[in-house]
Design a protein around this motif. Structure first.
Motif, PDB file in Angstrom:
ATOM      1  N   VAL A  59       1.194  -1.201   0.131  1.00 54.20           N
ATOM      2  CA  VAL A  59       0.284   0.069   0.037  1.00 54.20           C
ATOM      3  C   VAL A  59       1.053   1.049   0.357  1.00 54.20           C
ATOM      4  O   VAL A  59       0.550   1.833  -1.096  1.00 54.20           O
ATOM      5  CB  VAL A  59      -0.801   0.000   1.352  1.00 54.20           C
ATOM      6  N   ARG A  85      -2.836  -3.829  -7.265  1.00 57.00           N
ATOM      7  CA  ARG A  85      -3.838  -2.882  -6.668  1.00 57.00           C
ATOM      8  C   ARG A  85      -3.828  -1.472  -7.518  1.00 57.00           C
ATOM      9  O   ARG A  85      -4.652  -0.899  -7.135  1.00 57.00           O
ATOM     10  CB  ARG A  85      -2.786  -1.707  -5.252  1.00 57.00           C
ATOM     11  N   HIS A 184       0.884   0.013   7.672  1.00 55.38           N
ATOM     12  CA  HIS A 184       0.589   1.997   7.016  1.00 55.38           C
ATOM     13  C   HIS A 184       1.846   2.171   8.073  1.00 55.38           C
ATOM     14  O   HIS A 184       2.921   3.286   7.714  1.00 55.38           O
ATOM     15  CB  HIS A 184      -0.691   2.403   7.225  1.00 55.38           C
ATOM     16  N   TYR A 215      -3.550   7.487  -3.662  1.00 53.71           N
ATOM     17  CA  TYR A 215      -2.705   5.607  -4.104  1.00 53.71           C
ATOM     18  C   TYR A 215      -2.504   5.942  -5.736  1.00 53.71           C
ATOM     19  O   TYR A 215      -1.627   5.346  -5.819  1.00 53.71           O
ATOM     20  CB  TYR A 215      -2.980   5.096  -3.027  1.00 53.71           C
ATOM     21  N   ILE A 217      -5.438   5.136  -7.447  1.00 54.54           N
ATOM     22  CA  ILE A 217      -6.043   4.269  -7.853  1.00 54.54           C
ATOM     23  C   ILE A 217      -6.679   4.319  -9.367  1.00 54.54           C
ATOM     24  O   ILE A 217      -7.214   5.311  -9.141  1.00 54.54           O
ATOM     25  CB  ILE A 217      -6.008   2.968  -6.602  1.00 54.54           C
ATOM     26  N   CYS A 261      -6.317   9.954   2.495  1.00 54.10           N
ATOM     27  CA  CYS A 261      -6.653   8.846   3.702  1.00 54.10           C
ATOM     28  C   CYS A 261      -5.777   8.646   5.493  1.00 54.10           C
ATOM     29  O   CYS A 261      -5.161   8.566   5.457  1.00 54.10           O
ATOM     30  CB  CYS A 261      -5.779   7.108   3.489  1.00 54.10           C
ATOM     31  N   SER A 264      -3.936   5.396   6.189  1.00 57.02           N
ATOM     32  CA  SER A 264      -2.645   4.774   5.913  1.00 57.02           C
ATOM     33  C   SER A 264      -1.897   6.326   6.011  1.00 57.02           C
ATOM     34  O   SER A 264      -0.545   5.528   6.402  1.00 57.02           O
ATOM     35  CB  SER A 264      -2.887   4.821   4.846  1.00 57.02           C
ATOM     36  N   VAL A 342     -14.920  -1.395   2.954  1.00 56.10           N
ATOM     37  CA  VAL A 342     -13.145  -1.682   2.442  1.00 56.10           C
ATOM     38  C   VAL A 342     -12.724  -1.162   3.009  1.00 56.10           C
ATOM     39  O   VAL A 342     -12.506  -0.399   4.148  1.00 56.10           O
ATOM     40  CB  VAL A 342     -13.641  -0.633   1.080  1.00 56.10           C
ATOM     41  N   GLY A 343     -11.350  -0.883   2.908  1.00 62.15           N
ATOM     42  CA  GLY A 343     -10.426  -0.710   3.988  1.00 62.15           C
ATOM     43  C   GLY A 343      -9.950   0.530   5.228  1.00 62.15           C
ATOM     44  O   GLY A 343     -10.968  -0.333   6.382  1.00 62.15           O
ATOM     45  N   GLY A 344     -10.046   1.377   5.078  1.00 64.00           N
ATOM     46  CA  GLY A 344      -9.892   2.695   6.083  1.00 64.00           C
ATOM     47  C   GLY A 344     -10.223   3.879   5.741  1.00 64.00           C
ATOM     48  O   GLY A 344     -10.461   4.500   6.979  1.00 64.00           O
ATOM     49  N   SER A 345     -10.718   3.770   4.021  1.00 63.70           N
ATOM     50  CA  SER A 345     -10.863   5.355   4.325  1.00 63.70           C
ATOM     51  C   SER A 345     -12.203   5.708   2.934  1.00 63.70           C
ATOM     52  O   SER A 345     -12.811   6.356   3.622  1.00 63.70           O
ATOM     53  CB  SER A 345      -9.915   5.754   3.808  1.00 63.70           C
ATOM     54  N   ARG A 346     -12.069   4.657   2.117  1.00 59.13           N
ATOM     55  CA  ARG A 346     -12.647   4.894   0.969  1.00 59.13           C
ATOM     56  C   ARG A 346     -14.673   4.253   1.650  1.00 59.13           C
ATOM     57  O   ARG A 346     -15.543   4.637   0.934  1.00 59.13           O
ATOM     58  CB  ARG A 346     -12.673   3.804   0.465  1.00 59.13           C
ATOM     59  N   GLU A 367     -12.155  -2.379   7.036  1.00 58.64           N
ATOM     60  CA  GLU A 367     -11.280  -3.723   7.550  1.00 58.64           C
ATOM     61  C   GLU A 367     -10.447  -3.617   8.733  1.00 58.64           C
ATOM     62  O   GLU A 367     -10.342  -3.919   9.428  1.00 58.64           O
ATOM     63  CB  GLU A 367     -10.441  -3.558   6.259  1.00 58.64           C
ATOM     64  N   PHE A 368      -9.962  -2.582   8.856  1.00 56.84           N
ATOM     65  CA  PHE A 368      -8.881  -2.324   9.516  1.00 56.84           C
ATOM     66  C   PHE A 368      -9.072  -0.690   9.956  1.00 56.84           C
ATOM     67  O   PHE A 368      -7.651  -0.546  10.731  1.00 56.84           O
ATOM     68  CB  PHE A 368      -7.217  -2.397   8.672  1.00 56.84           C
ATOM     69  N   HIS A 482     -11.678  -1.149  -4.092  1.00 59.90           N
ATOM     70  CA  HIS A 482     -10.131  -0.945  -4.328  1.00 59.90           C
ATOM     71  C   HIS A 482      -9.606  -0.725  -5.806  1.00 59.90           C
ATOM     72  O   HIS A 482      -8.752   0.052  -6.043  1.00 59.90           O
ATOM     73  CB  HIS A 482      -9.545  -2.118  -3.645  1.00 59.90           C
TER      74      HIS A 482
HETATM   75 FE1  CFM Z   1      -5.896   4.130   2.230  1.00 62.55          FE
HETATM   76 FE2  CFM Z   1      -6.296   3.284   0.354  1.00 62.55          FE
HETATM   77 FE3  CFM Z   1      -8.180   2.570   2.068  1.00 62.55          FE
HETATM   78 FE4  CFM Z   1      -5.786   1.822   2.247  1.00 62.55          FE
HETATM   79 FE5  CFM Z   1      -6.195  -0.878   0.993  1.00 62.55          FE
HETATM   80 FE6  CFM Z   1      -5.924   1.040  -0.968  1.00 62.55          FE
HETATM   81 FE7  CFM Z   1      -8.441   0.554   0.160  1.00 62.55          FE
HETATM   82 MO1  CFM Z   1      -7.107  -1.974  -0.576  1.00 62.55          MO
HETATM   83  S1  CFM Z   1      -4.725   3.551   1.791  1.00 62.55           S
HETATM   84  S2  CFM Z   1      -7.540   2.574   4.164  1.00 62.55           S
HETATM   85  S3  CFM Z   1      -4.776  -0.467   3.138  1.00 62.55           S
HETATM   86  S4  CFM Z   1      -7.722   4.544   1.163  1.00 62.55           S
HETATM   87  S5  CFM Z   1      -5.190  -1.294  -0.546  1.00 62.55           S
HETATM   88  S6  CFM Z   1      -5.543   2.962  -1.572  1.00 62.55           S
HETATM   89  S7  CFM Z   1      -8.120   0.227  -1.454  1.00 62.55           S
HETATM   90  S8  CFM Z   1      -8.115  -1.695   1.439  1.00 62.55           S
HETATM   91  S9  CFM Z   1      -9.808   1.667   1.433  1.00 62.55           S
END
Ligand code: CFM
Ligand code: HCA
Length: 531
Positions: A59, A85, A184, A215, A217, A261, A264, A342-346, A367-368, A482
């Motif tokens: 990441v 990614r 991160h 990032y 994407i 984000c 991260s 989804v992960g931590g911000s989306r 997720e985290f 993602h």
């Molecule tokens: Fe931040 Fe991300 Fe996300 Fe992330 Fe991810 Fe990602 Fe994500 Mo996949 S850094 S928290 S660890 S925005 S890789 S580019 S898409 S889980 S929501």
């Protein structure tokens, strides 16, 4: 949602049910409610999470093109972190360094696991140096490295001395933390220690910012670069979409950090402020109105009449285009139900796009992420520090003793703007924005996903590749947030238009009602056993 929570957890053994219940909250935007987050997943439960190595190597450092990211470990760890990614990058010239399409690994074998892998790591670094002559090499530890005690930091120091380029290691073994999130933090620490501040180059441009936690994407960062460039704002560095370690090295010379984000990359924002006095604000470029709001906030920070006028001109022009597409699509998708995990911000940011289309987010979760990403940064002092958190180094940052780098002017500016109500170092989290009684779930499991679909019958589910086909087999379209399902960009104004069109394509169709699976009417496996 309370009966739904009870029904969801009824399948679990009582201890597990008790623990999972703490990760589920019927939202009330008016009140503070703690959500259990950033704790270990209960063994045996299948969730969406990945590992610490993924968060560090994949990441944060993955999208940076002018560094060789060398994975110390078995080949699979490198292979599965190889371009999956969809981060895009655009080298300045055709011959400029770009190692992103390569997959570098020490390819550890049984022998290296038993007798140690440091010699092989040194050889790999020398080989990479000889073949590519890079300016920097990052070494990433996979699980076996920590288990057998290879010292990637000592090897990196030795090789840095031998080769005379910047080489540094990361103790980001997959198991080191609860999830990608630990990775991160480890990546932020490593970049700050080994890269930021290595180059105090003279500054160019009147308004200088870094974009943190974007990032690139699906080309998102390109769309934002376009907007900043037109506004006359110099984007000094992006962490880390379309980025270089070269730009990280002088990224401490900016006036403002804009954090996309928060999860991260908040560590680098905080450390830059502690060391150099550079303030940070939270921004969001997902959705037309969020993009406009963030651009205005940046312009307000610089408080320059010409810049404010230019930004307003861009917003007016771009919003007209966004509004036209929205007006055509909104009536067709309004009222549809979305959920996103989804992960931590989306899972937070994309709610803005759905809101713009009149869609309702009935349930969402990360997720985290940590509690501050749900409830807002004001809860940080209350977050319980457990063994997993203590496992990650917390750097002690002191103010730079270089008077030219310490930004008294910015410290004064921050104090003055704060008096007028401008918010710095502030993130309210996703919950205040979500509707009353929407369901917030952290680290959602597979079983919980199935139950949610059964209860809410959503029109759209947003998650990743591991969830995609299971969800679609139940007749619900899944949009990957993602990888964007190879679409995008979705950031900025052009991105919003792309996303609206994608929603029309996915939701204005009858095809999902036709999905039928044989196991709905008969069991999947029928058989008998004779003993
Ligand atoms: Fe931040 Fe991300 Fe996300 Fe992330 Fe991810 Fe990602 Fe994500 Mo996949 S850094 S928290 S660890 S925005 S890789 S580019 S898409 S889980 S929501
Ligand atoms: C990761 C990367 C990932 C996975 C995406 C997915 C990404 O967590 O290691 O599950 O579809 O964005 O590529 O989050």
């Amino acid at each position: 949602p309370t009966p739904i929570i009870d029904e969801i957890i009824s399948k679990y053994p009582s201890k597990v049910a008790k623990k999972r219940k703490k990760a589920m909250v019927a939202n009330d935007p008016e009140i503070d409610q703690p959500v259990q987050a950033n704790v270990r997943t209960i063994p045996g439960i299948i969730t969406q999470r990945g590992c610490t190595y993924a968060g560090c190597k994949g990441v944060v450092l993955g999208p940076t093109r002018d560094i060789i990211n060398l994975v110390h470990g078995p080949i699979g760890c490198s292979f599965y972190a190889w371009l999956t990614r969809r981060n895009q990058t655009k080298p300045e010239t055709e011959t400029a360094e770009n190692y992103m399409m390569y997959s570098f690994s020490t390819d550890m074998q049984d022998e290296n696991i038993v007798f140690g892998g440091e010699v092989k790591l040194k050889e790999a670094i020398r080989e990479a140096y000889k073949l590519f002559n890079p300016k920097a090499i990052g070494v990433f530890s996979t699980c076996p490295v920590g288990l057998i005690g290879d010292d990637v930091h000592a090897v990196s120091r030795d090789m840095k001395e031998e080769l005379g380029i910047n080489i540094f290691g990361f103790s980001c073994e997959g198991y080191r933390g609860v999830s990608q999130s630990a990775g991160h933090h480890i990546a932020n620490n490593g970049i700050f220690k080994h890269v930021v501040g290595n180059n105090d180059r003279p500054r160019e441009g009147k308004f200088q910012i870094n974009l943190l936690g974007e990032y690139n994407i699906g080309g998102d960062a390109f769309e934002l670069e376009r907007l900043f460039e037109e506004a006359g704002i110099t984007l000094v560095s992006t962490y880390s979409g379309n980025s270089t370690v070269e730009s990280f090295a002088y990224s401490h010379t900016v006036d403002l950090n804009v954090v996309m984000c928060h999860r991260s990359i908040n560590y680098i924002a905080e450390m830059m402020e502690e060391k150099y006095g550079i303030p940070w604000i939270k921004g969001n470029f997902i959705g037309g109105s969020s993009t406009a709001k963030t651009l205005r906030k940046v312009a307000e920070f610089f408080d320059d009449a010409e810049l404010i006028e230019k930004v307003e001109e861009i917003i007016a022009r771009e919003e007209a285009k966004v509004e036209a597409v929205k007006a055509a699509i909104k009536p067709k998708v309004e009222g549809k139900l979305a959920m996103m995990f989804v992960g931590g911000s989306r899972a937070h940011h994309y709610q803005d796009l759905f809101e713009e289309l009149g869609m309702l987010t009935v349930s969402a979760g990360y997720e985290f992420a940590h509690r501050d990403d749900y409830e807002g940064r004001h809860v940080i002092p209350d977050i319980k520090i457990d063994a997993d958190t203590r496992n990650i180094e917390e750097l002690t940052i002191t103010k730079t003793d270089n008077p030219e780098l310490w930004r008294d002017d910015l410290v004064a500016k921050k104090a003055e703007l704060e008096k007028k109500g401008y918010e710095f170092s502030h993130y309210a989290g996703m919950m205040p924005q979500m509707k009353k009684n929407s369901l917030v779930i952290d680290d959602v499991s597979h079983h919980e996903t199935e139950k949610l679909i059964e209860f809410y019958k959503p029109d759209l589910f947003c998650a990743g590749i591991k969830e995609k086909y299971v969800v679609q087999k139940s007749g619900v379209p899944l949009k990957q947030l993602h990888s964007y399902d190879y679409g995008g960009p979705y950031a900025g104004f052009e991105g919003a238009i792309n996303f609206y069109k994608e929603m029309e394509r996915m939701l204005v169709t009858n095809v999902w009602n036709l999905v039928d699976t044989p196991w709905k009417s008969e069991p999947e496996i029928v058989g008998s056993m004779t003993i």
